[in-house]
Structures are given as structure tokens and as C-alpha cells.
Design an enzyme around this catalytic site. Structure first.
Site, short mmCIF file in Angstrom:
data_model
loop_
_atom_site.label_atom_id
_atom_site.label_comp_id
_atom_site.label_asym_id
_atom_site.label_seq_id
_atom_site.Cartn_x
_atom_site.Cartn_y
_atom_site.Cartn_z
N ASN A 212 -0.59 -7.16 -0.16
CA ASN A 212 -1.86 -7.72 0.28
C ASN A 212 -1.97 -9.16 -0.22
OD1 ASN A 212 -3.27 -7.67 -2.47
ND2 ASN A 212 -2.70 -5.52 -2.22
N LYS A 291 18.86 -2.42 4.89
CA LYS A 291 17.93 -3.16 5.73
C LYS A 291 17.81 -2.48 7.10
CE LYS A 291 17.18 -7.54 8.07
NZ LYS A 291 17.76 -8.87 8.42
N PHE A 326 -13.14 -2.34 -9.06
CA PHE A 326 -13.49 -3.36 -8.06
C PHE A 326 -13.54 -2.72 -6.68
CE2 PHE A 326 -13.03 -6.25 -11.40
CZ PHE A 326 -13.37 -7.54 -10.99
N LYS A 340 -18.39 4.66 -4.33
CA LYS A 340 -17.16 4.56 -5.12
C LYS A 340 -17.45 4.75 -6.60
CE LYS A 340 -13.05 1.67 -5.71
NZ LYS A 340 -12.33 0.44 -5.25
N LYS A 344 -15.57 7.95 -8.26
CA LYS A 344 -14.52 7.64 -9.23
C LYS A 344 -14.97 7.85 -10.68
CE LYS A 344 -12.13 5.84 -5.75
NZ LYS A 344 -10.93 6.45 -5.17
#
Length: 400
Positions: A212, A291, A326, A340, A344
Site C-alpha cells: 500500500n 517469476k 488506526f 472497530k 477489536k
């Protein structure tokens, strides 16, 4: 940050490596910061820097690593050991590290070091092969296990011509590391803080991986802020676009599984866990050993869930451990982040919307909301460094 070094009594140990020349600038900077600096050199260090240089900069005698006496018995090094706020070794060779790890006191530097009960800060600098040698690694781990601060060297071109890890960091970073460690009367003094940062990478084949856009800047800013406020910080980082801040223990974990394993191990002794890393939610089910060749056909990539680090820590329910996660969203920011927090079993969620201008990845600013079970604090756009301090402020208010 206020001048954490003013009126500090520092013993500066200088051992025999090419990086000894940087110790001259370290001594000068410490004196300018208001420190009383007493230098102890090994005999080998004299081959690189003359004692008179340190005496001129510190206006203090430079103690040489010998037991010779010039006319009278002088036990100044004993009194130094009793009164010092910190013993800093810049640079620390593999030889000196081995000696202090095993209690060998065969010169003035190691004898005084062994007699000290103050904060001890070691800056290794050596050839890459020596630093990576298992003996050196084990000796460094011994020092860390005894509560000493070991600041890893950086990558670069070494005096021998090799390129790798082993070069002493720049003088500014040495000073900053010492400042971070010696901060006293701060609200996180003595707390063990674990911070994650950066992006994870999930391999597809030897060439490709899923990741990301996280730069690591937010997590690094939090780690730096915590260290400046007296915390003992362990930073576990994935891929990042900037160098980790000095003055803390840094470990790298590039896959979600690697980060999961390291976080759960280090969290056992953490008082506060702040999970700012952008961890992949999914990974390829299979990883090709070779690959994957391009063809004219479409190809499907099957993904499976990665372990949930925040959820695993929340389920442990370790008493008095504060857990902050986060949440990055593109819609329903507060509602999704509250959910969340509950699912959590976290104590705090830092939520931000990637669509907000100036927030999110690869920028130096952020716009976030701090969510706890009793409150939602919506913050304006600010620098990530400022936001890091605000996050720490809110955590401190809840744990006091």
C-alpha cells in the site's frame, strides 16, 4: 523540546575506530548544550584522535586508558562513575562491546563503565561483517537485556570501502538520540511503548508483491514523540520512505505475518501499544517460487486473510496495557471507527479519511479524529509531528 542536556554530567567513552573523529564533534555539541563532559579514551582511540583535542573542547582532562600515574594517585574516574548522568560510548567497537557485555575491565574506559550505575548509551560502529557477526549480535543483546541503550549504526560506505550497515550516524542524530534517552520528568518516563509503522509487503512471486502507499511518517512521528517524552520505545517498521528516528530500538517486519509475530512478542512487556502500520488485510494464498510469466490469458489471484494484530492484542486483555489502533476510511469514518474500537477491544482509535485534503499517505500533514469509548475528538489539519504529540497527550490523560 526543552534542552534535556542542560547541566547533565556526561562521560564520553571513545574507542579505537575511524568514527572516533565524530566523537570530537559530539563532545563539542554536548558542551554547547550545557553538559559537563569528561572524556575517556582507549589506547587505540589515540591512534585516530589526540587527547588534547577533547581537553580543549571540554576544558576537562582527558582520561587515557592506562593505569600509569604521574606523581600521585588519582581516583577521579571513580568519582566520575558515581556522579555521571550518562556514560556514552561513541564509537563502540566490537571489541569494546564484547568487553562490557562480559564484565571485562582491563582499561580505564571499561573499568569506569563497569563502576557506573547511570544511564548507559552505546553507539556501535564497525565493519558490516563484524556488526552482523553472531558474536557481536549476541553481545549487543546482552547489553540491551541489561537495560542499556544500543543505537544501531546506519547503512553507508564504510572506511574499508564496503557498503552496508556499520557506519556511525551523523552527529546531529547522535545528539538527538542522547537527548531522547535523557529526557526526565516527562509524562512517559519509564513507560515501555511499542509503535508499528510503515507498509507491509505480501509476495506474489520473487519479483512482485502486494503493498500500500503508507510512507511510515505518522508512525515514525509517534515513536519520536514518545521517545522525547521519556518512553522506552520499540519501533517495528515495515517499508517506509524515511529513516527511522534515532533514540529507540528499531526492528523491521515486511510481511503481515512477520509484523504479527514481532508485535505479539514485544507487546508482552509494553505498557502502551500504538499500531500505526498499514498492515495488509490479505495475502496471496500461494507464492510462486519463480517469476510468473506474462501470457495472453487473464489470471486470477486468490487471497486469504492475514492475522489481525490489533484484534489479537485486544483479546489478550492484559491489565493496564493501553491499546491504540488506526482506522483509515473513505466513508462513514466515525461510525466505522467506533465499530472497530469495540470489535477489536481497543482503548483508542485514530481515524482519518483518505479523501480529506492533506490527510493520509505520503504527506507531512494529517487530519484525524481520536475515538475512545466515551468521546470523539475531531482535530483540524495539522502536521503529523503535531498530531503525534496530540495523540500522546490523549493517551497520557487516559492512563494517569
Amino acid at each position: 523540546m526543552h534542552n534535556a542536556l542542560k547541566d547533565k554530567k556526561i562521560i564520553l567513552g571513545v574507542s579505537g575506530g575511524i568514527a572516533a573523529f565524530k566523537a570530537v564533534s559530539v563532545a563539542s555539541r554536548l558542551v554547547k548544550k550545557g553538559c559537563t563532559v569528561n572524556t575517556i579514551m582507549t589506547k587505540n582511540a589515540e591512534q585516530f584522535v589526540r587527547p588534547l583535542t577533547f581537553e580543549t573542547l571540554t576544558n576537562r582532562p582527558c582520561i587515557i586508558s592506562t593505569f600509569e600515574r604521574n606523581g600521585k594517585f588519582d581516583v577521579e574516574h571513580v568519582s566520575l562513575a558515581k556522579s555521571a548522568d550518562a556514560f556514552v560510548i561513541v564509537p563502540a567497537t566490537a571489541n569494546v562491546i564484547a568487553k562490557i557485555a562480559h564484565g571485562i575491565a582491563d582499561d580505564m574506559l571499561t573499568s569506569t563503565f563497569l563502576a557506573c550505575n547511570c544511564k548507559k548509551i552505546i553507539f556501535p560502529a564497525m565493519n558490516t561483517g563484524m556488526f552482523e557477526n553472531v558474536a557481536t549480535k549476541e553481545n549487543i543483546n546482552i547489553l540491551i537485556s541489561r537495560g542499556m541503550e544500543v543505537i544501531d549504526p546506519v547503512d553507508g560506505v564504510l572506511a574499508c570501502g564496503d557498503i552496508g550497515k556499520g557506519r556511525l550516524m551523523e552527529v546531529d542524530d547522535v545528539i538527538k538520540s542522547i537527548e531522547n534517552i535523557l529526557v526526565k520528568d516527562m509524562d512517559l518516563d519509564g513507560k515501555n511503548v511499542l509503535v508499528t509503522a510503515g507498509a507491509t509487503e505480501e509476495p506474489i512471486d520473487p519479483v512482485r508483491f502486494l503493498t500500500n502507499r503508507s510512507s511510515g511518517k505518522m508512525g515514525y512521528a509517534i515513536a519520536d514523540a514518545a521517545a522525547k517524552r521519556g518512553a522506552n520505545v520499540t519501533l517495528i517498521s515495515g517499508r517506509a520512505t524515511i529513516a527511522p528516528p534515532p533514540g529507540m530500538r528499531v526492528e523491521f517486519a515486511f510481511s503481515a505475518k512477520d509484523m504479527y509475530d514481532k508485535v505479539l512478542e514485544k507487546a508482552e512487556t509494553a505498557d502502551i501499544c500504538i499500531l500505526a502500520a498499514a498492515v495488509a488485510d490479505y495475502r496471496p494464498k500461494t507464492i510462486s517460487k519463480h517469476k510468473i510469466k506474462k501470457t495472453d490469458q487473464d489470471r486470477a489471484l486468490e487471497l486469504v486473510r492475514t492475522p489481525d494484530i490489533l484484534k489479537s492484542l485486544g483479546e489478550q486483555k492484559i491489565k493496564n496495557r493501553f491499546l491504540c489502533g488506526f482506522s483509515m476510511e473513505t466513508e462513514d469514518l466515525i461510525e466505522n471507527s467506533k465499530a472497530k474500537l469495540i470489535s477489536k477491544k481497543a482503548d483508542m482509535i485514530i481515524a482519518n479519511n483518505i479523501n480529506d485534503k492533506g490527510a493520509g499517505f505520503c504527506v507531512d500533514t494529517n487530519k484525524a479524529s481520536i475515538i475512545t469509548k466515551d468521546n470523539v475528538v475531531k482535530l483540524p489539519l495539522m502536521s503529523k509531528k503535531k498530531l503525534a504529540d496530540v495523540i500522546i497527550d490523549n493517551i497520557v490523560a487516559l492512563i494517569e
